[in-house]
Design an enzyme around this catalytic site. Structure first.
Site, mmCIF file in Angstrom:
data_model
loop_
_atom_site.group_PDB
_atom_site.id
_atom_site.type_symbol
_atom_site.label_atom_id
_atom_site.label_comp_id
_atom_site.label_asym_id
_atom_site.label_seq_id
_atom_site.Cartn_x
_atom_site.Cartn_y
_atom_site.Cartn_z
ATOM 1 N N GLY A 12 0.774 -1.234 0.000
ATOM 2 C CA GLY A 12 0.000 0.000 0.000
ATOM 3 C C GLY A 12 0.805 1.284 0.000
ATOM 4 O O GLY A 12 0.286 2.336 0.365
ATOM 5 N N SER A 13 2.062 1.229 -0.461
ATOM 6 C CA SER A 13 2.828 2.479 -0.476
ATOM 7 C C SER A 13 2.224 3.474 -1.475
ATOM 8 O O SER A 13 2.233 4.683 -1.231
ATOM 9 C CB SER A 13 4.312 2.228 -0.774
ATOM 10 O OG SER A 13 4.513 1.809 -2.096
ATOM 11 N N ASN A 14 1.690 2.975 -2.580
ATOM 12 C CA ASN A 14 1.022 3.888 -3.527
ATOM 13 C C ASN A 14 -0.288 4.421 -2.945
ATOM 14 O O ASN A 14 -0.648 5.578 -3.160
ATOM 15 C CB ASN A 14 0.776 3.194 -4.872
ATOM 16 C CG ASN A 14 2.039 3.153 -5.701
ATOM 17 O OD1 ASN A 14 2.426 4.148 -6.307
ATOM 18 N ND2 ASN A 14 2.715 2.009 -5.712
ATOM 19 N N MET A 87 -3.891 -7.271 -7.003
ATOM 20 C CA MET A 87 -3.291 -8.419 -7.693
ATOM 21 C C MET A 87 -4.332 -9.332 -8.353
ATOM 22 O O MET A 87 -4.215 -10.563 -8.299
ATOM 23 C CB MET A 87 -2.433 -9.215 -6.704
ATOM 24 C CG MET A 87 -1.291 -8.391 -6.112
ATOM 25 S SD MET A 87 -0.224 -7.668 -7.370
ATOM 26 C CE MET A 87 0.656 -9.137 -7.883
ATOM 27 N N ARG A 88 -5.348 -8.735 -8.971
ATOM 28 C CA ARG A 88 -6.347 -9.527 -9.696
ATOM 29 C C ARG A 88 -6.669 -8.843 -11.010
ATOM 30 O O ARG A 88 -6.742 -7.609 -11.066
ATOM 31 C CB ARG A 88 -7.650 -9.634 -8.902
ATOM 32 C CG ARG A 88 -7.519 -10.446 -7.655
ATOM 33 C CD ARG A 88 -8.813 -10.451 -6.865
ATOM 34 N NE ARG A 88 -8.566 -11.102 -5.589
ATOM 35 C CZ ARG A 88 -8.618 -12.416 -5.397
ATOM 36 N NH1 ARG A 88 -8.975 -13.216 -6.399
ATOM 37 N NH2 ARG A 88 -8.344 -12.939 -4.214
ATOM 38 N N LEU A 89 -6.907 -9.688 -12.024
ATOM 39 C CA LEU A 89 -7.362 -9.154 -13.309
ATOM 40 C C LEU A 89 -8.857 -8.878 -13.160
ATOM 41 O O LEU A 89 -9.615 -9.769 -12.767
ATOM 42 C CB LEU A 89 -7.105 -10.208 -14.392
ATOM 43 C CG LEU A 89 -7.320 -9.771 -15.836
ATOM 44 C CD1 LEU A 89 -6.341 -8.663 -16.223
ATOM 45 C CD2 LEU A 89 -7.142 -10.969 -16.767
ATOM 46 N N ASN A 104 -4.583 2.258 -13.596
ATOM 47 C CA ASN A 104 -3.622 1.342 -12.966
ATOM 48 C C ASN A 104 -2.215 1.924 -13.057
ATOM 49 O O ASN A 104 -1.914 2.700 -13.956
ATOM 50 C CB ASN A 104 -3.656 -0.011 -13.670
ATOM 51 C CG ASN A 104 -2.770 -1.054 -12.995
ATOM 52 O OD1 ASN A 104 -2.708 -1.135 -11.768
ATOM 53 N ND2 ASN A 104 -2.066 -1.848 -13.784
ATOM 54 N N HIS A 106 1.838 0.573 -13.201
ATOM 55 C CA HIS A 106 2.618 -0.644 -13.434
ATOM 56 C C HIS A 106 4.110 -0.282 -13.450
ATOM 57 O O HIS A 106 4.500 0.704 -14.074
ATOM 58 C CB HIS A 106 2.207 -1.270 -14.770
ATOM 59 C CG HIS A 106 2.884 -2.580 -14.996
ATOM 60 N ND1 HIS A 106 2.479 -3.739 -14.377
ATOM 61 C CD2 HIS A 106 3.965 -2.908 -15.736
ATOM 62 C CE1 HIS A 106 3.282 -4.719 -14.713
ATOM 63 N NE2 HIS A 106 4.191 -4.242 -15.548
HETATM 64 C C1 GRF Z 1 3.643 -1.237 -7.414
HETATM 65 O O1 GRF Z 1 4.944 -1.496 -7.901
HETATM 66 C C2 GRF Z 1 2.672 -1.083 -8.536
HETATM 67 O O2 GRF Z 1 3.234 -0.511 -9.670
HETATM 68 C C3 GRF Z 1 2.273 -2.503 -8.839
HETATM 69 O O3 GRF Z 1 2.192 -3.119 -7.574
HETATM 70 C C4 GRF Z 1 3.094 -2.459 -6.673
HETATM 71 C C5 GRF Z 1 2.305 -2.076 -5.465
HETATM 72 O O4 GRF Z 1 3.119 -1.576 -4.449
HETATM 73 N N1 GRF Z 1 1.048 -2.558 -9.598
HETATM 74 P P1 GRF Z 1 2.465 -0.890 -3.176
HETATM 75 O O5 GRF Z 1 1.523 -1.927 -2.551
HETATM 76 O O6 GRF Z 1 1.737 0.325 -3.615
HETATM 77 O O7 GRF Z 1 3.602 -0.578 -2.249
#
Ligand code: GRF
Length: 189
Positions: A12-14, A87-89, A104, A106
């Site tokens: 969840g850092s993002n 982590m799901r499509l 999204n 990536h």
């Molecule tokens: C990130 O690298 C994002 O690009 C990818 O999954 C990772 C999630 O990291 N889709 P976080 O959980 O936000 O730390």
């Protein structure tokens, strides 16, 4: 003001970077949806006082879990939905229902290295230029229209390269999401 919902499965850092960035704008994170009990993102949501719900996919059809998810997004008035390590499509019905409003991030310069373990694979292949992509979500795996990309040079080792990519993600994702929310709200805060 526009409302952002975030879908995440892991650290969840993002999620945290987006939540903090939005606090400096007129927009808000209205909801975190997580599919993994015990995920660190749930602790972050509690600390940051963002409403969070766990969606269980276990022992039920995927489309039933996704209907629950869609109902929660609508009930909470989400204008935009950011996937941040979810982590799901997403199934085709869910994508159709929210098309154009699902974004999204990536950790590669798409179309290079879609799927999981992108940074490790790019690093192991000897890429000198890695990066980050923000894109709209379609029915494919990391295939939707690209909104923004940032290049990140290879660092001395994998850990340093990952750290540089994640730091870039946090800045790029916040920037793109705030611009999209400004467009939705038709004003700049
Ligand atoms: C990130 O690298 C994002 O690009 C990818 O999954 C990772 C999630 O990291 N889709 P976080 O959980 O936000 O730390």
């Amino acid at each position: 003001m526009a409302k952002l919902a975030i879908l995440a499965s892991g650290s969840g850092s993002n999620f945290e970077a987006l939540t903090v960035a939005l606090r400096g704008s007129c927009h808000e994170v209205c909801l975190l949806l997580c599919d993994r009990p015990g995920a660190m993102v749930l602790e972050r949501a509690a600390r940051l006082e963002v409403p969070a719900r766990l969606i269980s996919y276990k022992g039920r059809p995927k489309n039933e879990a996704e209907s629950e998810l869609a109902e929660l997004l609508e009930e909470n008035g989400a204008d935009l939905i950011a996937l941040a390590g979810f982590m799901r499509l997403l199934g085709p019905e869910l994508v159709r229902r929210f098309r154009g409003r699902l974004v999204n991030i990536h950790p590669s310069l798409l179309p290079a290295w879609p799927g999981t373990h992108s940074i490790e694979r790019a690093f192991a292949a000897g890429d000198n230029e890695l990066g980050v992509t923000v894109h709209l979500v379609d029915e494919g795996m990391d295939t939707g229209p690209i909104l923004a990309q940032a290049r990140v040079p290879r660092q001395g080792d994998l850990a340093a390269t990952e750290a540089a990519i994640h730091a870039t993600e946090h800045l790029l994702y916040s920037d793109v999401i705030i611009k999209l929310l400004n467009n939705i709200a038709e004003k700049t805060c």
